[in-house]
Design a protein around this motif. Sequence first.
Motif, PDB file in Angstrom:
ATOM      1  N   LYS A 121       0.819  -1.219   0.000  1.00 52.18           N
ATOM      2  CA  LYS A 121       0.000   0.000   0.000  1.00 52.18           C
ATOM      3  C   LYS A 121       0.853   1.270   0.000  1.00 52.18           C
ATOM      4  O   LYS A 121       0.315   2.376  -0.037  1.00 52.18           O
ATOM      5  CB  LYS A 121      -0.903   0.020   1.239  1.00 52.18           C
ATOM      6  CG  LYS A 121      -1.831  -1.188   1.382  1.00 52.18           C
ATOM      7  CD  LYS A 121      -2.887  -1.227   0.314  1.00 52.18           C
ATOM      8  CE  LYS A 121      -3.885  -2.347   0.584  1.00 52.18           C
ATOM      9  NZ  LYS A 121      -4.894  -2.458  -0.489  1.00 52.18           N
ATOM     10  N   SER A 152       0.106   3.743  -2.756  1.00 52.60           N
ATOM     11  CA  SER A 152      -1.297   3.982  -3.077  1.00 52.60           C
ATOM     12  C   SER A 152      -1.601   5.476  -2.985  1.00 52.60           C
ATOM     13  O   SER A 152      -1.004   6.198  -2.174  1.00 52.60           O
ATOM     14  CB  SER A 152      -2.203   3.205  -2.115  1.00 52.60           C
ATOM     15  OG  SER A 152      -2.070   3.687  -0.795  1.00 52.60           O
ATOM     16  N   SER A 163      -3.725  -7.803   8.925  1.00 48.74           N
ATOM     17  CA  SER A 163      -5.048  -7.764   8.301  1.00 48.74           C
ATOM     18  C   SER A 163      -5.558  -6.341   8.110  1.00 48.74           C
ATOM     19  O   SER A 163      -6.481  -6.109   7.327  1.00 48.74           O
ATOM     20  CB  SER A 163      -6.055  -8.564   9.131  1.00 48.74           C
ATOM     21  OG  SER A 163      -6.432  -7.859  10.305  1.00 48.74           O
ATOM     22  N   SER A 213      -4.146  -6.121   4.630  1.00 49.13           N
ATOM     23  CA  SER A 213      -4.425  -7.201   3.676  1.00 49.13           C
ATOM     24  C   SER A 213      -5.920  -7.448   3.468  1.00 49.13           C
ATOM     25  O   SER A 213      -6.328  -7.938   2.422  1.00 49.13           O
ATOM     26  CB  SER A 213      -3.760  -8.499   4.141  1.00 49.13           C
ATOM     27  OG  SER A 213      -4.290  -8.935   5.383  1.00 49.13           O
ATOM     28  N   ASP A 272      -9.347  -5.975   2.668  1.00 49.37           N
ATOM     29  CA  ASP A 272      -9.774  -4.735   2.027  1.00 49.37           C
ATOM     30  C   ASP A 272     -10.803  -3.970   2.864  1.00 49.37           C
ATOM     31  O   ASP A 272     -10.771  -2.739   2.941  1.00 49.37           O
ATOM     32  CB  ASP A 272     -10.347  -5.044   0.642  1.00 49.37           C
ATOM     33  CG  ASP A 272     -10.461  -3.798  -0.220  1.00 49.37           C
ATOM     34  OD1 ASP A 272      -9.473  -3.048  -0.301  1.00 49.37           O
ATOM     35  OD2 ASP A 272     -11.545  -3.564  -0.776  1.00 49.37           O
ATOM     36  N   LYS A 273     -11.719  -4.689   3.496  1.00 48.21           N
ATOM     37  CA  LYS A 273     -12.738  -4.041   4.322  1.00 48.21           C
ATOM     38  C   LYS A 273     -12.094  -3.256   5.460  1.00 48.21           C
ATOM     39  O   LYS A 273     -12.506  -2.121   5.759  1.00 48.21           O
ATOM     40  CB  LYS A 273     -13.690  -5.098   4.881  1.00 48.21           C
ATOM     41  CG  LYS A 273     -14.773  -4.534   5.781  1.00 48.21           C
ATOM     42  CD  LYS A 273     -15.659  -5.650   6.338  1.00 48.21           C
ATOM     43  CE  LYS A 273     -16.713  -5.107   7.295  1.00 48.21           C
ATOM     44  NZ  LYS A 273     -17.544  -6.197   7.863  1.00 48.21           N
ATOM     45  N   TYR A 305      -8.929  -2.120   5.595  1.00 50.73           N
ATOM     46  CA  TYR A 305      -8.118  -1.034   5.051  1.00 50.73           C
ATOM     47  C   TYR A 305      -8.984   0.156   4.636  1.00 50.73           C
ATOM     48  O   TYR A 305      -8.649   1.323   4.902  1.00 50.73           O
ATOM     49  CB  TYR A 305      -7.296  -1.544   3.864  1.00 50.73           C
ATOM     50  CG  TYR A 305      -6.385  -0.500   3.272  1.00 50.73           C
ATOM     51  CD1 TYR A 305      -5.179  -0.175   3.896  1.00 50.73           C
ATOM     52  CD2 TYR A 305      -6.733   0.177   2.103  1.00 50.73           C
ATOM     53  CE1 TYR A 305      -4.342   0.789   3.358  1.00 50.73           C
ATOM     54  CE2 TYR A 305      -5.904   1.145   1.567  1.00 50.73           C
ATOM     55  CZ  TYR A 305      -4.711   1.445   2.197  1.00 50.73           C
ATOM     56  OH  TYR A 305      -3.883   2.407   1.670  1.00 50.73           O
ATOM     57  N   LYS A 306     -10.103  -0.123   3.995  1.00 53.78           N
ATOM     58  CA  LYS A 306     -11.002   0.957   3.583  1.00 53.78           C
ATOM     59  C   LYS A 306     -11.530   1.721   4.791  1.00 53.78           C
ATOM     60  O   LYS A 306     -11.623   2.952   4.765  1.00 53.78           O
ATOM     61  CB  LYS A 306     -12.178   0.381   2.791  1.00 53.78           C
ATOM     62  CG  LYS A 306     -11.833  -0.045   1.371  1.00 53.78           C
ATOM     63  CD  LYS A 306     -13.077  -0.584   0.665  1.00 53.78           C
ATOM     64  CE  LYS A 306     -12.774  -0.958  -0.773  1.00 53.78           C
ATOM     65  NZ  LYS A 306     -13.961  -1.520  -1.467  1.00 53.78           N
ATOM     66  N   ARG A 322      -9.346   4.784   3.674  1.00 49.57           N
ATOM     67  CA  ARG A 322     -10.070   5.353   2.548  1.00 49.57           C
ATOM     68  C   ARG A 322     -11.321   6.080   3.037  1.00 49.57           C
ATOM     69  O   ARG A 322     -12.443   5.736   2.690  1.00 49.57           O
ATOM     70  CB  ARG A 322     -10.421   4.264   1.540  1.00 49.57           C
ATOM     71  CG  ARG A 322      -9.209   3.742   0.785  1.00 49.57           C
ATOM     72  CD  ARG A 322      -9.553   2.669  -0.201  1.00 49.57           C
ATOM     73  NE  ARG A 322      -8.358   2.170  -0.870  1.00 49.57           N
ATOM     74  CZ  ARG A 322      -8.280   1.007  -1.496  1.00 49.57           C
ATOM     75  NH1 ARG A 322      -9.353   0.218  -1.547  1.00 49.57           N
ATOM     76  NH2 ARG A 322      -7.156   0.619  -2.061  1.00 49.57           N
TER      77      ARG A 322
END
Length: 597
Positions: free
Chosen positions: A352, A355, A414, A417, A419-420, A422-423, A427
Amino acid sequence: MSDLIESELDTIIGYGKKEKNKTLTREHAFVVLSLQYLCYQKANIDDVWDEIMDTNFTDSKSDGGIDFVYFDEDESEVVVGQNKYSDKITSGQARAEIRKALETLVNFQKTSTSRYAATLRQQLQDALDRLADESDGNIHLMFISLSNLTQSSVVSNLDDRSVSSIDVVNADDLENIILKTQSDQELVPAYTLDLDKAKNFLAYANEKEEGVIVNVQSDSLVRLYNVHGTKGLFNLNIRRYIRSKNVDDGIKKTLSKRRDEFWFLNNGLTIACRDYEVDGNRLKLTDFSIVNGAQTTTLIATHNDQDTPAFSVPTKVVMPALSSGKIDLMNFFNDIAEATNSQKPIQPRDLKANSPEMIRLQELLKKNRIFLEIKRGIKVPKKYNYHIKNDHLAQLLFSFVNQHPGTARSSKRSLFSVDKNYKAIYRVGYDRDKSKADFLVDLIQLNELFDQIAPIFRQRKVDITPEELIIFLNGKPVLFALFGVIYRLVNGDVEISDLLDEKSSFEDKFVYGAFIRHYKNDDIAERLTDLITELLGLLADAYLTELDRGNVTSVSNFFKTDKKYVNTIVNAFAKKYRISSKMDELVEQYGVLFKRE
């Protein structure tokens, strides 16, 4: 007996008696010494005494052959030690002691632990429970004595399936680590190494650095190690004394059977220096240190078969192109050391690093004089007030905002890794919303304040019990999650009744905004200290209740899951503060730290 080790033992015993009113035998002081230098790598016993005695020291009757337990957070590894203060231990006796410790570890895996002392049960179980799923079984066993034992003479014929590695440390090993830790000689002043032949080198330079790749002769490297091995040769590469068994075995196999292929099978060394000169088949070095390759150098120098012909070791030598003072030179060395030692397996956070949201967030925080480390091995510029790694920031956010301290603590990978996860953490548009940006800056400032006062808890300069100390050492994500609960309560985002309502999903309700910057009084550290102390008492009561009921095995086990946090810890918090007088007191005393305006 080593005079240096004996002097260190005298220091430890004297400190315990004078400063802590505690009398140690030399055997017990030897355990403390091993922890101080092999695990913590601290030259001053005052820096680590309290933590050693409260969380590491297990040497007692019924200790199962395990004298200390240490959790290495960087390696996510449990380290257990067996110490023998004697120079007369045989290989057979050492193996017997190691087998005893291995049996203990097997019994803990089977939860057959009633025969062991309470201190060992608590500390070993707590350390084992800290291992995340991906590092389960990552246990390193160390046997430390003053006898002239070697790794190969002890570990042969041992069933080591219950551990990831076994390390045998003798008096010379321990003395070398002590000298390296205490040494104020940062560099080797000068030395000349032999090369394979004249004019066989590759040079490169730019405006800032220059360097050369050469083939250093192994016998010349052995002589260098013998003279400077404990006097600056590896001072820029000091780590906890722990061998990598797989790497060790590979290098030893090459040294024993394939020396003529060493150049092809080994990555070689990196040397950083103030100056170098290639003169025929000689390499002259000035003010230098091996910044990468300490393990390779040590194994070459200590290998049993030194009578065979010398072989070539690929070596990169680097120096600053322009003359510089000592501080600039050390900064250059640190840059080289960090870069050459950061070649580790790719972690989810690495993927990431480039990103768009991570780059934007780094730029946003720079404007607030905060450096967000999004790539490993990057040196922090001095102009910033705070520095935080993006994985640590993710843990804070997932605990405070998302109310998932179990995942934040036990499964840090995690957070990048999955996505839920990390968002939910990164994000969310911090760069597009001033309230979110202000909140993020204040959360980092809260973390900085927490870290500043942490030593008074570790050294028990506040009135806390041993259980509360263990909770503090293990519970930062949970404490920040409770800070997040208080933040919601004092700002009216949720009610205390929401915390007791299983259907309320209070953790989903979050309003961003600046908070801690609004408190201008100079007693902010004292207020946070008092709040942490109060929360530690609540957590200790909840933990001991769960322990008595057989629902948890250790503090780490208590903190491991988000479900336990919501159902037990938040529930206990709500039941205590649903009494209006208690809630009013909480808001009055500590609400000012979390109040938005």
